[in-house]
Design a protein around this motif. Structure first.
Motif, short mmCIF file in Angstrom:
data_model
loop_
_atom_site.label_atom_id
_atom_site.label_comp_id
_atom_site.label_asym_id
_atom_site.label_seq_id
_atom_site.Cartn_x
_atom_site.Cartn_y
_atom_site.Cartn_z
N LYS A 90 0.80 -1.22 0.00
CA LYS A 90 0.00 0.00 0.00
C LYS A 90 0.84 1.28 0.00
CE LYS A 90 -4.42 -1.39 0.58
NZ LYS A 90 -5.18 -1.02 1.77
N LEU A 91 2.15 1.16 0.16
CA LEU A 91 2.99 2.36 0.24
C LEU A 91 2.98 3.14 -1.07
CD1 LEU A 91 6.19 1.01 2.07
CD2 LEU A 91 4.29 2.31 3.06
N PRO A 92 2.92 4.46 -1.00
CA PRO A 92 3.05 5.28 -2.21
C PRO A 92 4.40 5.01 -2.88
CG PRO A 92 2.26 6.60 -0.37
CD PRO A 92 2.67 5.28 0.21
N LYS A 93 4.46 5.15 -4.18
CA LYS A 93 5.67 4.84 -4.95
C LYS A 93 6.88 5.62 -4.45
CE LYS A 93 7.43 4.68 -9.69
NZ LYS A 93 7.13 4.97 -11.12
N THR A 94 6.68 6.88 -4.09
CA THR A 94 7.81 7.70 -3.63
C THR A 94 8.41 7.15 -2.34
OG1 THR A 94 6.22 9.16 -2.50
CG2 THR A 94 6.96 9.82 -4.70
N ILE A 95 7.57 6.61 -1.48
CA ILE A 95 8.06 6.05 -0.22
C ILE A 95 8.76 4.73 -0.46
CG2 ILE A 95 7.34 5.09 2.00
CD1 ILE A 95 5.27 7.27 2.20
N LYS A 137 8.49 4.95 10.22
CA LYS A 137 9.27 6.18 10.40
C LYS A 137 9.14 7.11 9.19
CE LYS A 137 13.42 4.84 11.45
NZ LYS A 137 14.84 4.86 11.89
N ILE A 138 9.21 6.51 8.01
CA ILE A 138 9.08 7.32 6.79
C ILE A 138 7.65 7.84 6.64
CG2 ILE A 138 9.26 7.29 4.27
CD1 ILE A 138 11.48 5.24 4.56
N LEU A 139 6.68 6.99 6.94
CA LEU A 139 5.28 7.40 6.85
C LEU A 139 4.97 8.51 7.85
CD1 LEU A 139 3.58 3.90 6.50
CD2 LEU A 139 3.73 5.65 4.74
N GLN A 140 5.60 8.43 9.02
CA GLN A 140 5.40 9.46 10.04
C GLN A 140 5.86 10.83 9.54
OE1 GLN A 140 3.86 8.60 12.89
NE2 GLN A 140 4.85 9.44 14.69
N LYS A 141 6.98 10.84 8.85
CA LYS A 141 7.51 12.09 8.31
C LYS A 141 6.56 12.69 7.27
CE LYS A 141 12.36 10.72 8.90
NZ LYS A 141 13.60 10.35 8.18
N LYS A 142 5.86 11.81 6.55
CA LYS A 142 4.91 12.25 5.53
C LYS A 142 3.52 12.50 6.10
CE LYS A 142 8.00 11.24 2.25
NZ LYS A 142 8.65 12.26 1.40
#
Length: 349
Positions: A90-95, A137-142
């Motif tokens: 489900k992660l966006p391509k950029t992530i 962690k990356i999703l949190q930043k976004k």
């Protein structure tokens, strides 16, 4: 031809889905309210009470919301791997691109072990908690929240313990994660009584009750308006009464009425639909539940069905020929699994 709006198939969200709107609304709102008790919720109810449909509705609510990722899964033996792989999917391509530069997930079968910035990492990082936190962690930043929807909770397993314990730590560390679990009463009772999962007792718990019959009546009337049949309100009241407010039976009776609907619809047609529906409820719910009970649980029910409207503990105890404490054990067991309910002081139905 107008498509039948009633769907009695298990595991699918029916078009005519009523009586659970407030539950869904409360949980959806919890993602915007940091103080909501609904952020971690547990839904329980017997088969056919609408647990899976609620999870499907919540998924639909966030389908177009790019700030929320929903991760739907069953509490299978592969729970941890499913959680990681479905979140990754489900992660966006950029992530995904950002993540691929820092970590490779062994659970995807692409590589054994983990690398970070081109360097081999310690083997102890090749686990569920570390891999999940790397994504979060990356999703949190976004500012993207993650919602875990877990259906068919089973008796506590090692994987369930690991997932729930990790979830507790993530909440404590401030990650924007949310969870709704759904399952049969006895299975959830076992999970909640696990010494390692006691924190789940602080989750919002919802026992799905039957839908008020007057609401079922209104829904039947609205659904059959599309057929332009000359049916009285009393006809739909009779149909609704037959459902007892049980969602699965509501879908079945509605389905068979719709399939057989014509200008000659009458009480005989209703009786036929009710018979067809109850046969399926017995086959798909009652028989399965009964066979899963112990011999003494079944004996308790046998002593109850001898009564017409309700049973009293005193009468059941007399038929059992055992002490009040002995009978009370099976009374509680059957209430916990949703087979019987308390109708009043000393009365069961």
């Amino acid at each position: 031809m107008i498509e039948n709006p009633f769907n009695p198939s298990f595991g699918e969200r029916p078009e005519r889905f009523i009586g659970r709107e407030q539950i869904i609304s409360n949980f959806v709102k919890s993602l915007k309210n940091p103080n909501s008790p609904w952020k971690t919720s547990i839904i329980t109810g017997i088969r056919g009470s609408g647990k899976t449909a609620i999870l499907a509705d919540i998924t639909k609510e966030f389908a177009q919301d790019k700030s929320v990722i929903t991760v739907s899964m069953d509490a299978s033996d592969n729970l941890l791997e499913d959680a990681l792989s479905r979140l990754y999917y489900k992660l966006p391509k950029t992530i995904v691109e950002e993540l691929s530069g820092t970590i490779e997930f062994s659970f995807l079968g692409m590589k054994a072990g983990i690398q970070q910035n081109g360097q081999n990492m310690p083997s102890f990082l090749d686990n569920f908690s570390y891999q999940l936190m790397q994504m979060l962690k990356i999703l949190q930043k976004k500012e993207i929240k993650v919602l875990f929807l877990i259906d068919e909770i089973q008796r506590h397993t090692g994987q369930m313990r690991t997932f729930a314990s990790t979830y507790q730590i993530l909440k404590r560390e401030g990650f924007q994660v949310y969870m709704m679990m759904a399952g049969l009463p006895q299975a959830l009772s076992d999970v909640l009584n696990d010494d390692l999962l006691t924190f789940l007792n602080r989750a919002k718990r919802v026992q799905l009750e039957n839908i008020p019959v007057n609401i079922v009546t209104i829904d039947y009337m609205q659904a059959f308006q599309k057929r332009n049949l000359n049916l009285s309100e009393h006809f739909f009241e009779q149909a609704a009464q037959a459902t007892l407010g049980y969602p699965y039976l509501m879908q079945l009776i509605g389905y068979y009425l719709w399939e057989n609907a014509d200008d000659e619809m009458n009480d005989l047609a209703l009786k036929k639909a009710i018979i067809q529906a109850k046969e399926e409820v017995f086959q798909n719910v009652a028989d399965i539940m009964f066979r899963a009970l112990s011999e003494n649980d079944q004996a308790f029910l046998f002593h109850m069905v001898q009564d017409t409207n309700f049973s009293t503990i005193k009468d059941i105890q007399k038929r059992f020929g055992e002490s009040k404490g002995y009978v009370g054990v099976y009374r509680k067991r059957l209430i916990d699994v949703g087979v019987i309910e308390v109708l009043g002081h000393g009365k069961l139905g």
